[in-house]
Motif scaffolding. Structure first.
Motif, PDB file in Angstrom:
ATOM      1  N   LEU A   1       0.835  -1.210   0.000  1.00  0.00           N
ATOM      2  CA  LEU A   1       0.000   0.000   0.000  1.00  0.00           C
ATOM      3  C   LEU A   1       0.870   1.260   0.000  1.00  0.00           C
ATOM      4  O   LEU A   1       0.575   2.223  -0.709  1.00  0.00           O
ATOM      5  CB  LEU A   1      -0.919   0.019   1.225  1.00  0.00           C
ATOM      6  N   VAL A   2       1.917   1.230   0.790  1.00  0.00           N
ATOM      7  CA  VAL A   2       2.805   2.391   0.860  1.00  0.00           C
ATOM      8  C   VAL A   2       3.489   2.586  -0.496  1.00  0.00           C
ATOM      9  O   VAL A   2       3.523   3.691  -1.036  1.00  0.00           O
ATOM     10  CB  VAL A   2       3.853   2.224   1.994  1.00  0.00           C
ATOM     11  N   ALA A   3       3.974   1.472  -1.069  1.00  0.00           N
ATOM     12  CA  ALA A   3       4.728   1.575  -2.325  1.00  0.00           C
ATOM     13  C   ALA A   3       3.838   1.934  -3.513  1.00  0.00           C
ATOM     14  O   ALA A   3       4.174   2.798  -4.314  1.00  0.00           O
ATOM     15  CB  ALA A   3       5.467   0.269  -2.594  1.00  0.00           C
ATOM     16  N   LYS A   4       2.667   1.276  -3.624  1.00  0.00           N
ATOM     17  CA  LYS A   4       1.863   1.433  -4.842  1.00  0.00           C
ATOM     18  C   LYS A   4       0.865   2.563  -4.756  1.00  0.00           C
ATOM     19  O   LYS A   4       0.496   3.164  -5.744  1.00  0.00           O
ATOM     20  CB  LYS A   4       1.091   0.134  -5.126  1.00  0.00           C
ATOM     21  N   LYS A   5       0.348   2.824  -3.549  1.00  0.00           N
ATOM     22  CA  LYS A   5      -0.701   3.839  -3.449  1.00  0.00           C
ATOM     23  C   LYS A   5      -0.219   5.088  -2.746  1.00  0.00           C
ATOM     24  O   LYS A   5      -0.975   6.049  -2.614  1.00  0.00           O
ATOM     25  CB  LYS A   5      -1.923   3.274  -2.719  1.00  0.00           C
ATOM     26  N   GLY A   6       1.014   5.049  -2.254  1.00  0.00           N
ATOM     27  CA  GLY A   6       1.554   6.207  -1.561  1.00  0.00           C
ATOM     28  C   GLY A   6       0.773   6.561  -0.305  1.00  0.00           C
ATOM     29  O   GLY A   6       0.708   7.711   0.117  1.00  0.00           O
ATOM     30  N   VAL A   7       0.168   5.532   0.316  1.00  0.00           N
ATOM     31  CA  VAL A   7      -0.624   5.749   1.531  1.00  0.00           C
ATOM     32  C   VAL A   7       0.331   5.952   2.710  1.00  0.00           C
ATOM     33  O   VAL A   7       1.399   5.360   2.736  1.00  0.00           O
ATOM     34  CB  VAL A   7      -1.478   4.484   1.772  1.00  0.00           C
ATOM     35  N   ASP A   8      -0.042   6.784   3.683  1.00  0.00           N
ATOM     36  CA  ASP A   8       0.867   6.967   4.817  1.00  0.00           C
ATOM     37  C   ASP A   8       0.861   5.736   5.724  1.00  0.00           C
ATOM     38  O   ASP A   8      -0.023   4.885   5.638  1.00  0.00           O
ATOM     39  CB  ASP A   8       0.600   8.266   5.581  1.00  0.00           C
ATOM     40  N   ALA A   9       1.875   5.648   6.591  1.00  0.00           N
ATOM     41  CA  ALA A   9       2.138   4.402   7.321  1.00  0.00           C
ATOM     42  C   ALA A   9       0.959   3.956   8.195  1.00  0.00           C
ATOM     43  O   ALA A   9       0.621   2.774   8.224  1.00  0.00           O
ATOM     44  CB  ALA A   9       3.397   4.559   8.151  1.00  0.00           C
ATOM     45  N   ILE A  10       0.320   4.912   8.894  1.00  0.00           N
ATOM     46  CA  ILE A  10      -0.779   4.528   9.802  1.00  0.00           C
ATOM     47  C   ILE A  10      -1.973   3.998   9.015  1.00  0.00           C
ATOM     48  O   ILE A  10      -2.527   2.933   9.295  1.00  0.00           O
ATOM     49  CB  ILE A  10      -1.221   5.731  10.668  1.00  0.00           C
TER      50      ILE A  10
END
Ligand SMILES: [Zn+2]
Length: 375
Positions: A220-229
């Motif tokens: 999710l972090v890598a592909k969607k650029g979502v923040d860690a929390i």
């Protein structure tokens, strides 16, 4: 070992992949396989990968993702690839699964297929597509007995194969009994037990394990650029389902934390009115649907699990403040009883009970468990 290529973005599943690579290299594999595993573990992505490995024209590492065969399979337009999935019934045709469909409907189906091409984890959403009927298998039968390019391996992929009705399954069985040469059948399903024994006994069954939430979070972090929390909440709630995690991650940043806060406030109060308000919100057709209510309940389970685990700052970035607030307010909280109550409600809601009553009962039960008054 050569660098393995991954044109279908298969996440994790290293062992499964290695197993298939060496099986296909050995050349000693059967013609029919069931790929089973929970929703979102990558069954379809694996099936497309296998199709590419078997048809890739590269002399190096397969699948190369670059040759004409790889590209055609990635676009689901390779002439040797036969993709079968549930469709709405629009005509009584026994040979044309698309019979009687209007142009608009075909456009919607094609739009869904495009999403699947972009991302193999995508779940097709086609209105009224409840089962795979005999027309689809009859059409397949007609297509696969035709002569084809002998340089390629014919691949039949049946998505969510448990949706075949009895007639379709019987028709498929006949094909599996006398399969055309150079053909591989890949049936993907979350529920292999729902396939008839006669089909299962003709297939090798391969189970794909769940993805860890850490793997999903990193994706999710890598592909969607979502923040860690946000990534952590979505990944853990998805319980191994990558596609669900991507959907959850589309909510705005504070959405899930706000839901937990609102629920805690409701539970902390003694009055009936606040419970009533919460259940009304969950019943609101504008705000909620069956899926979002299930998500909400999964979120609550996750929260109570963390309360039970007694998480501390540093253990996890997730809602530490809320967990501590809860522990302070309710030192006698029986988290396990609370989780069980939520699980029961989730199950009840999936069986279409009276929504308002079930949710009201749940909130009152949770209030008792918070105060350690279970028995
Ligand atoms: Zn290739």
């Amino acid at each position: 070992m050569a660098k393995t290529l991954n044109p279908f973005n298969l996440i994790g599943q290293d062992q499964t992949r290695q197993y298939w690579e060496s099986l296909l290299q050995s050349g000693r594999f059967g013609h029919a396989h069931i790929l089973s595993g929970h929703s979102g573990v990558g069954k379809d992505a694996l099936a497309f990968t296998i199709a590419s490995i078997l048809n890739c024209k590269s002399t190096g590492v397969k699948p190369c993702g670059e040759c004409s065969a790889c590209r055609q399979i990635r676009n689901l337009e390779h002439s040797s690839l036969h993709l079968i999935f549930a469709l709405p019934r629009r005509s009584a045709s026994q040979t044309d699964p698309f019979g009687g469909m209007k142009d608009v409907e075909m456009d919607l189906i094609n739009a869904e297929i495009s999403k699947k091409i972009k991302w193999p984890y995508y779940h097709l959403q086609i209105d009224g597509a409840n089962d795979i009927r005999i027309s689809a298998i009859r059409k397949l039968r007609k297509d696969i007995y035709l002569a084809h390019d002998t340089g390629s391996v014919r691949i039949v992929i049946i998505l969510r194969a448990h949706r075949m009705n009895v007639e379709a399954a019987n028709a498929l069985l006949k094909i599996l009994e006398e399969p055309p040469e150079g053909t591989m059948f890949l049936l993907t399903t979350e529920f292999p037990d729902r396939l008839p024994d006669t089909i299962r006994s003709r297939c090798a069954i391969h189970h794909m394990p769940d993805l860890s939430w850490m793997l999903i979070r990193d994706d999710l972090v890598a592909k969607k650029g979502v923040d860690a929390i946000q990534a952590e909440i979505s990944a853990r709630m998805a319980m191994g389902d990558l596609a669900a995690a991507h959907t959850y991650a589309e909510q705005d940043n504070t959405f899930w934390l706000d839901r937990i806060r609102a629920t805690l406030n409701t539970l902390a109060r003694e009055d009936f009115v606040s419970v009533h308000k919460q259940t009304l919100l969950l019943n609101d057709k504008e705000l909620e649907n069956d899926e979002s209510r299930q998500q909400f309940l999964s979120l609550l389970i996750l929260f109570f699990r963390d309360v039970a685990l007694n998480i501390k700052p540093g253990d996890t970035a997730l809602w530490v403040t809320q967990v501590q607030q809860m522990q302070k307010l309710f030192p006698a909280c029986d988290s396990h009883a609370a989780i069980q109550a939520i699980e029961r409600t989730k199950d009840a809601l999936s069986r279409k009970v009276h929504l308002q009553l079930a949710l009201t009962a749940l909130f009152f039960e949770l209030r008792k468990h918070l105060r350690g008054q279970s028995s």
